[in-house]
Scaffold this motif. Structure first.
Motif, PDB file in Angstrom:
ATOM      1  N   PHE A   1      28.559  30.703  37.365  1.00  0.00           N
ATOM      2  CA  PHE A   1      28.748  32.074  37.619  1.00  0.00           C
ATOM      3  C   PHE A   1      28.553  32.409  38.909  1.00  0.00           C
ATOM      4  CE2 PHE A   1      26.596  36.349  38.262  1.00  0.00           C
ATOM      5  CZ  PHE A   1      27.759  37.077  37.826  1.00  0.00           C
ATOM      6  N   GLY A   2      26.967  31.928  39.614  1.00  0.00           N
ATOM      7  CA  GLY A   2      26.591  32.126  40.905  1.00  0.00           C
ATOM      8  C   GLY A   2      27.508  31.700  41.741  1.00  0.00           C
ATOM      9  N   SER A   3      28.000  30.593  41.713  1.00  0.00           N
ATOM     10  CA  SER A   3      29.138  29.911  42.626  1.00  0.00           C
ATOM     11  C   SER A   3      30.168  30.580  42.724  1.00  0.00           C
ATOM     12  CB  SER A   3      29.391  28.716  42.248  1.00  0.00           C
ATOM     13  OG  SER A   3      28.231  27.689  42.442  1.00  0.00           O
ATOM     14  N   MET A   4      30.781  31.076  41.700  1.00  0.00           N
ATOM     15  CA  MET A   4      32.216  32.038  41.625  1.00  0.00           C
ATOM     16  C   MET A   4      31.764  33.147  42.057  1.00  0.00           C
ATOM     17  SD  MET A   4      34.361  29.806  41.068  1.00  0.00           S
ATOM     18  CE  MET A   4      35.599  30.568  40.934  1.00  0.00           C
ATOM     19  N   PHE A   5      30.795  33.781  41.874  1.00  0.00           N
ATOM     20  CA  PHE A   5      30.510  35.159  42.432  1.00  0.00           C
ATOM     21  C   PHE A   5      30.276  35.251  43.713  1.00  0.00           C
ATOM     22  CE2 PHE A   5      27.436  38.572  43.441  1.00  0.00           C
ATOM     23  CZ  PHE A   5      28.135  39.601  43.142  1.00  0.00           C
ATOM     24  N   GLY A   6      29.605  34.146  44.404  1.00  0.00           N
ATOM     25  CA  GLY A   6      29.321  34.294  45.816  1.00  0.00           C
ATOM     26  C   GLY A   6      30.516  33.668  46.494  1.00  0.00           C
ATOM     27  N   MET A   7      31.387  32.791  45.845  1.00  0.00           N
ATOM     28  CA  MET A   7      32.714  32.800  46.684  1.00  0.00           C
ATOM     29  C   MET A   7      33.612  33.965  46.597  1.00  0.00           C
ATOM     30  SD  MET A   7      36.067  31.834  45.203  1.00  0.00           S
ATOM     31  CE  MET A   7      37.333  31.382  46.211  1.00  0.00           C
ATOM     32  N   THR A   8      33.537  34.855  45.466  1.00  0.00           N
ATOM     33  CA  THR A   8      34.642  35.855  45.512  1.00  0.00           C
ATOM     34  C   THR A   8      34.124  37.048  46.003  1.00  0.00           C
ATOM     35  OG1 THR A   8      35.200  35.175  43.085  1.00  0.00           O
ATOM     36  CG2 THR A   8      35.944  37.281  43.599  1.00  0.00           C
ATOM     37  N   LEU A   9      32.871  37.438  46.192  1.00  0.00           N
ATOM     38  CA  LEU A   9      32.575  38.585  46.715  1.00  0.00           C
ATOM     39  C   LEU A   9      32.962  38.853  48.302  1.00  0.00           C
ATOM     40  CD1 LEU A   9      31.178  41.253  46.133  1.00  0.00           C
ATOM     41  CD2 LEU A   9      29.097  40.189  47.000  1.00  0.00           C
ATOM     42  N   PRO A  10      32.985  37.802  48.819  1.00  0.00           N
ATOM     43  CA  PRO A  10      33.424  37.995  50.327  1.00  0.00           C
ATOM     44  C   PRO A  10      34.846  38.449  50.459  1.00  0.00           C
ATOM     45  CG  PRO A  10      32.000  36.119  50.424  1.00  0.00           C
ATOM     46  CD  PRO A  10      32.524  36.534  48.940  1.00  0.00           C
ATOM     47  N   PHE A  11      35.889  37.565  49.482  1.00  0.00           N
ATOM     48  CA  PHE A  11      37.261  38.088  49.572  1.00  0.00           C
ATOM     49  C   PHE A  11      37.354  39.583  49.254  1.00  0.00           C
ATOM     50  CE2 PHE A  11      37.619  33.397  49.384  1.00  0.00           C
ATOM     51  CZ  PHE A  11      38.523  33.284  50.410  1.00  0.00           C
ATOM     52  N   ILE A  12      36.554  40.101  47.919  1.00  0.00           N
ATOM     53  CA  ILE A  12      36.701  41.373  47.667  1.00  0.00           C
ATOM     54  C   ILE A  12      36.587  42.417  48.703  1.00  0.00           C
ATOM     55  CG2 ILE A  12      35.699  42.980  45.926  1.00  0.00           C
ATOM     56  CD1 ILE A  12      35.529  40.665  43.922  1.00  0.00           C
ATOM     57  N   LEU A  13      35.312  42.071  49.463  1.00  0.00           N
ATOM     58  CA  LEU A  13      35.043  42.907  50.614  1.00  0.00           C
ATOM     59  C   LEU A  13      35.919  43.046  51.709  1.00  0.00           C
ATOM     60  CD1 LEU A  13      31.262  41.878  50.813  1.00  0.00           C
ATOM     61  CD2 LEU A  13      32.133  44.091  49.913  1.00  0.00           C
ATOM     62  N   THR A  14      36.610  41.718  51.941  1.00  0.00           N
ATOM     63  CA  THR A  14      37.612  41.814  52.944  1.00  0.00           C
ATOM     64  C   THR A  14      38.815  42.630  52.534  1.00  0.00           C
ATOM     65  OG1 THR A  14      36.808  39.600  53.693  1.00  0.00           O
ATOM     66  CG2 THR A  14      39.243  40.155  54.263  1.00  0.00           C
ATOM     67  N   ARG A  15      39.077  42.583  51.224  1.00  0.00           N
ATOM     68  CA  ARG A  15      40.316  43.044  50.765  1.00  0.00           C
ATOM     69  C   ARG A  15      39.831  44.928  50.786  1.00  0.00           C
ATOM     70  NH1 ARG A  15      45.549  42.515  50.213  1.00  0.00           N
ATOM     71  NH2 ARG A  15      45.344  40.594  49.198  1.00  0.00           N
ATOM     72  N   LEU A  16      38.853  45.239  50.587  1.00  0.00           N
ATOM     73  CA  LEU A  16      38.432  46.524  50.721  1.00  0.00           C
ATOM     74  C   LEU A  16      38.206  47.042  52.132  1.00  0.00           C
ATOM     75  CD1 LEU A  16      35.879  46.742  47.682  1.00  0.00           C
ATOM     76  CD2 LEU A  16      38.160  47.713  47.748  1.00  0.00           C
ATOM     77  N   LYS A  17      38.580  46.093  53.133  1.00  0.00           N
ATOM     78  CA  LYS A  17      38.207  46.616  54.675  1.00  0.00           C
ATOM     79  C   LYS A  17      36.880  46.590  54.982  1.00  0.00           C
ATOM     80  CE  LYS A  17      42.803  46.712  54.952  1.00  0.00           C
ATOM     81  NZ  LYS A  17      43.590  45.589  55.768  1.00  0.00           N
ATOM     82  N   LEU A  18      35.868  45.889  54.199  1.00  0.00           N
ATOM     83  CA  LEU A  18      34.629  45.868  54.509  1.00  0.00           C
ATOM     84  C   LEU A  18      34.268  44.664  55.120  1.00  0.00           C
ATOM     85  CD1 LEU A  18      33.125  47.514  51.638  1.00  0.00           C
ATOM     86  CD2 LEU A  18      33.586  48.620  53.706  1.00  0.00           C
ATOM     87  N   ASP A  19      33.004  44.667  55.951  1.00  0.00           N
ATOM     88  CA  ASP A  19      32.659  43.327  56.449  1.00  0.00           C
ATOM     89  C   ASP A  19      32.075  42.119  55.344  1.00  0.00           C
ATOM     90  OD1 ASP A  19      31.437  40.934  57.955  1.00  0.00           O
ATOM     91  OD2 ASP A  19      30.406  42.486  59.453  1.00  0.00           O
TER      92      ASP A  19
END
Length: 453
Positions: free
Chosen positions: A403-421
């Motif tokens: 879970f930790g690995s997948m969450f850490g990998m996914t969150l940056p992509f989610i933030l990028t999609r939301l136009k956040l750093d």
């Protein structure tokens, strides 16, 4: 007899001594003998009162050269303390992009006062630069450049460059334009120098034009200069007409600022407008306390999760012993994955479309990591607990790491999609979230396997 070895004085020490003595001739010799960058760096190690004394004792050209190489936050502080006339002269001596950067950091009223005292041509150019969005290519470009026409002869082009060399920031790369200013091609200066004087410029032009629109992000400008090994990147409008240029030294400043910003955000620190030397304790407190409060609020959920499984803890006390190991490992795995993704997104190594392929790869890597960590803690569980407890904590370790690995990998992509750093996906944030979910997974698995009710 002991011999005392005296160290050579640093440039900052010599500069301080010269200013204290008020020796104008020695000061001039010192400035002539060193690069403006070195004097500026030495000046930052002195009290701010010395900065003003130095600039007041130098001619406008030397003063502006040193001032231009001070960090932006120190330029702003110094400009606020100088007399109006001296501040205006300093701004007038800077290149347009540097002047725009300094004026942007000033209070609107102060910036307006300085702008209104500049010549009309300078006001027009600076107002145009300041009108572009912050952190855009247009904001950091310089309109000081020289162009040629493709129908000119090489001799005519070189004569034109000689006449305009004083207003162009660089002539190493030459751009050819149409009568309307549209970018048609480019050439190295050496291409012109090695060509026959009567040859037309168009015969040496290269058509593989790399440019950037004024409203695009400055990080994209840095990426293109790095990727294509450019000395100069032309900035154009939506019709392809050249507006200015961005040079490699501007890109180095961008990379430094963006890297600093990412480091701050990944450590859960708000953007710091001053250097650590200049920042007050109050400012440092304000920049750090906000995220800490948010993370405390998140971690309250961890306490609530532990309290929810109080009966399981009372039944098998050994579970408490292994809890920190499992949770810390999951958080570390998440922080590793997040750091790799944030860096890859920042450098352009990966794009949003790569999410699925990278997600598949991360599942496989996280599975392997989970098995390795589960095996290690299973051995410790058999040693300190019993077989059933070892099985429970091993399965929990595997799931938490996954879970930790997948969450850490996914969150940056989610933030990028939301136009956040994506750098906002900081290690403290990742580990805090993984702590909460990890505790639920850990005790949930232990309760089910050990049949604790």
């Amino acid at each position: 007899m002991n011999t005392v070895v005296q160290e050579d004085p640093t440039l900052a020490d010599v500069l301080r001594e010269t200013l204290d003595q008020g020796d104008a001739d020695r000061l001039r010799e010192l400035v002539d003998a060193h690069a403006g960058q070195d004097i500026a760096h030495a000046l930052t190690k002195l009290p701010r009162q010395q900065w003003q004394r130095l600039l007041e004792r130098l001619d406008h050209e030397h003063a502006a050269d040193i001032y231009a190489h001070l960090p932006t936050e120190q330029q702003t502080l110094l400009l606020e303390e100088l007399e109006h006339d001296q501040a205006t002269r300093l701004i007038g001596q800077l290149s347009y992009d540097d002047a725009a950067a300094v004026l942007h950091e000033l209070e609107d009223e102060h910036a307006g006062t300085i702008l209104s005292a500049l010549p009309e041509d300078d006001q027009r150019v600076l107002n145009a630069l300041l009108a572009y969005p912050e952190e855009s290519a247009g904001r950091i470009m310089t309109p000081e450049y020289a162009t040629v026409r493709p129908e000119w002869t090489v001799e005519e082009a070189l004569d034109h460059l000689r006449e305009h060399s004083d207003i162009a920031e660089t002539v190493n790369t030459i751009f050819a334009v149409s009568p309307g200013g549209q970018l048609l091609g480019w050439a190295r200066l050496k291409d012109l120098l090695l060509s026959r004087p009567r040859a037309r410029v168009e015969t040496v032009l290269r058509m593989d034009i790399i440019s950037i629109e004024a409203h695009e992000d400055q990080e994209e400008a840095a990426r293109r200069i790095s990727h294509y090994d450019l000395d100069v990147l032309p900035v154009v409008d939506e019709h392809g007409a050249i507006l200015g240029i961005i040079t490699v030294d501007d890109v180095l400043d961008i990379i430094r600022d963006e890297t600093t910003e990412d480091f701050h955000r990944m450590a859960a620190v708000s953007d710091l407008p001053l250097s650590m030397r200049e920042a007050s304790m109050r400012l440092l407190y304000r920049k750090r306390v906000g995220w800490l409060v948010i993370l405390v609020a998140v971690n309250i959920l961890s306490g609530a999760a532990i309290a929810f499984f109080e009966a399981s803890i009372e039944a098998v006390v050994a579970l408490v012993f292994f809890l920190p190991m499992v949770i810390a490992t999951g958080g570390n795995a998440g922080a590793q994955a997040s750091t790799l993704m944030v860096r890859a997104l920042a450098t352009g190594d990966i794009q949003m479309r790569d999410w699925l392929r990278l997600g598949t790869k991360e599942v496989l890597v996280a599975t392997a990591l989970g098995f390795a960590m589960a095996a290690a803690i299973w051995l410790a569980g058999n040693w300190l607990g019993d077989f059933a407890v070892a099985n429970a904590i091993a399965i929990a370790m595997f799931l938490v790491v996954l879970f930790g690995s997948m969450f850490g990998m996914t969150l940056p992509f989610i933030l990028t999609r939301l136009k956040l750093d994506p750098a906002t996906a900081s290690a403290p944030l990742i580990t805090s979230v993984v702590d909460v979910i990890g505790i639920i997974i850990y005790f949930g698995v232990a309760t089910a396997i050990l049949q604790l009710h």
